[in-house]
Design an enzyme around this catalytic site. Structure first.
Site, PDB file in Angstrom:
ATOM      1  CB  CYS A 178      39.045 107.389 131.335  1.00 30.74           C
ATOM      2  SG  CYS A 178      38.832 108.837 130.528  1.00 30.74           S
ATOM      3  CG  HIS A 219      34.716 111.035 127.698  1.00 24.72           C
ATOM      4  ND1 HIS A 219      34.881 111.426 129.106  1.00 24.72           N
ATOM      5  CD2 HIS A 219      35.327 110.080 127.526  1.00 24.72           C
ATOM      6  CE1 HIS A 219      36.145 110.670 129.305  1.00 24.72           C
ATOM      7  NE2 HIS A 219      36.067 109.789 128.521  1.00 24.72           N
ATOM      8  CG  HIS A 236      35.044 105.160 127.859  1.00 24.16           C
ATOM      9  ND1 HIS A 236      35.339 104.507 129.020  1.00 24.16           N
ATOM     10  CD2 HIS A 236      35.583 106.255 127.612  1.00 24.16           C
ATOM     11  CE1 HIS A 236      36.283 105.505 129.514  1.00 24.16           C
ATOM     12  NE2 HIS A 236      36.299 106.555 128.497  1.00 24.16           N
ATOM     13  CD  GLU A 237      35.776 107.500 123.708  1.00 26.42           C
ATOM     14  OE1 GLU A 237      36.027 108.580 124.032  1.00 26.42           O
ATOM     15  OE2 GLU A 237      36.243 106.541 123.971  1.00 26.42           O
TER      16      GLU A 237
HETATM   17  C1  SB7 Z   1      38.416 100.879 128.018  1.00 27.25           C
HETATM   18  C2  SB7 Z   1      38.836 102.137 127.454  1.00 27.25           C
HETATM   19  C3  SB7 Z   1      38.174 103.068 126.572  1.00 27.25           C
HETATM   20  C4  SB7 Z   1      36.831 102.609 126.096  1.00 27.25           C
HETATM   21  C5  SB7 Z   1      36.309 101.523 126.604  1.00 27.25           C
HETATM   22  C6  SB7 Z   1      36.898 100.691 127.528  1.00 27.25           C
HETATM   23  C7  SB7 Z   1      38.792 104.100 126.204  1.00 27.25           C
HETATM   24  C8  SB7 Z   1      39.984 104.754 126.840  1.00 27.25           C
HETATM   25  C9  SB7 Z   1      40.533 106.116 126.339  1.00 27.25           C
HETATM   26  N1  SB7 Z   1      39.556 107.104 126.645  1.00 27.25           N
HETATM   27  O1  SB7 Z   1      39.760 107.911 127.843  1.00 27.25           O
HETATM   28  C10 SB7 Z   1      38.775 107.519 125.744  1.00 27.25           C
HETATM   29  O2  SB7 Z   1      37.777 108.429 126.467  1.00 27.25           O
HETATM   30 NI    NI Z   2      37.530 108.222 128.507  1.00 28.60          NI
END
Ligand code: SB7
Ligand code: NI
EC number: 3.5.1.88
Length: 181
Positions: free
Chosen positions: A108, A155, A151-152
């Site tokens: 992240c 957040h 993942h987003e």
């Molecule tokens: C690996 C990386 C991400 C999502 C899913 C698996 C995004 C990394 C960038 N971020 O921190 C976005 O929030």
């Molecule tokens: Ni992230």
């Protein structure tokens, strides 16, 4: 987009606010800036020049804006976008029972350390979201794009990827978890 906040900042643990339409000009601009950041971070020359870590997603809370907005830019092997959208008020309206995790684990941009382990996520999701103009969209996603969107959306709910890692056995894989990548 030099101001990505890091772990420890309370904004990353807050539930972000739902946006109302029409968006303000500032909100629209922020959405475009989030996407621009992702484009630049994936351009090898620009990334080196500005010392950016490559990103496939960036959520508004990561730039200290506690609103339900995120940009997602998932490229294929040939660097062509397979999912490229600025998502407003994204909601998962259905999800598979089957789970998937990246074999490499996750990282992240707001977490400056490696946290090893599988991050189990729904392998398939149906996502409802709105674009900057307030148009509603539905997308069925699976595997990597589905993982990135989860993942987003995390957040927007104050959740970080390592919250999902099994504390006792970070690489524990139950029968329902498929590894990808
Ligand atoms: C690996 C990386 C991400 C999502 C899913 C698996 C995004 C990394 C960038 N971020 O921190 C976005 O929030
Ligand atoms: Ni992230």
């Amino acid at each position: 987009m030099k101001n990505i906040i890091r772990e420890g900042n309370p904004t990353l643990r807050a539930r972000a606010k739902t946006l109302a339409f029409p968006l303000t000009d500032k909100q629209r601009e922020l959405g475009k800036k989030l996407m621009e950041f992702l484009e630049n971070s994936q351009d090898p020359k620009l990334a080196k020049k500005y010392q950016l870590r490559a990103g496939v997603g960036l959520a508004a809370p990561q730039v200290d804006q506690s609103i339900r907005m995120t940009a997602v830019l998932v490229p294929d092997e040939n660097n062509q976008p397979i999912f490229k959208h600025i998502l407003i008020n994204p909601t998962i309206i259905s999800e598979s029972v089957r789970m998937a995790a990246l074999a490499e684990g996750e990282g992240c941009l707001s977490v400056d350390r490696d946290v090893p382990g599988y991050v189990p996520r729904h392998q398939k999701i149906t996502l409802r979201w709105y674009d900057l103009d307030g148009q509603r969209h539905l997308d069925k996603l699976r595997n990597y794009p589905a993982i990135v969107c989860q993942h987003e959306i995390d957040h927007l709910n104050g959740v970080l990827f390592f919250d999902h890692i099994n504390q006792k056995d970070p690489f524990y894989q139950d029968d329902n978890l498929v590894l990808i990548g």
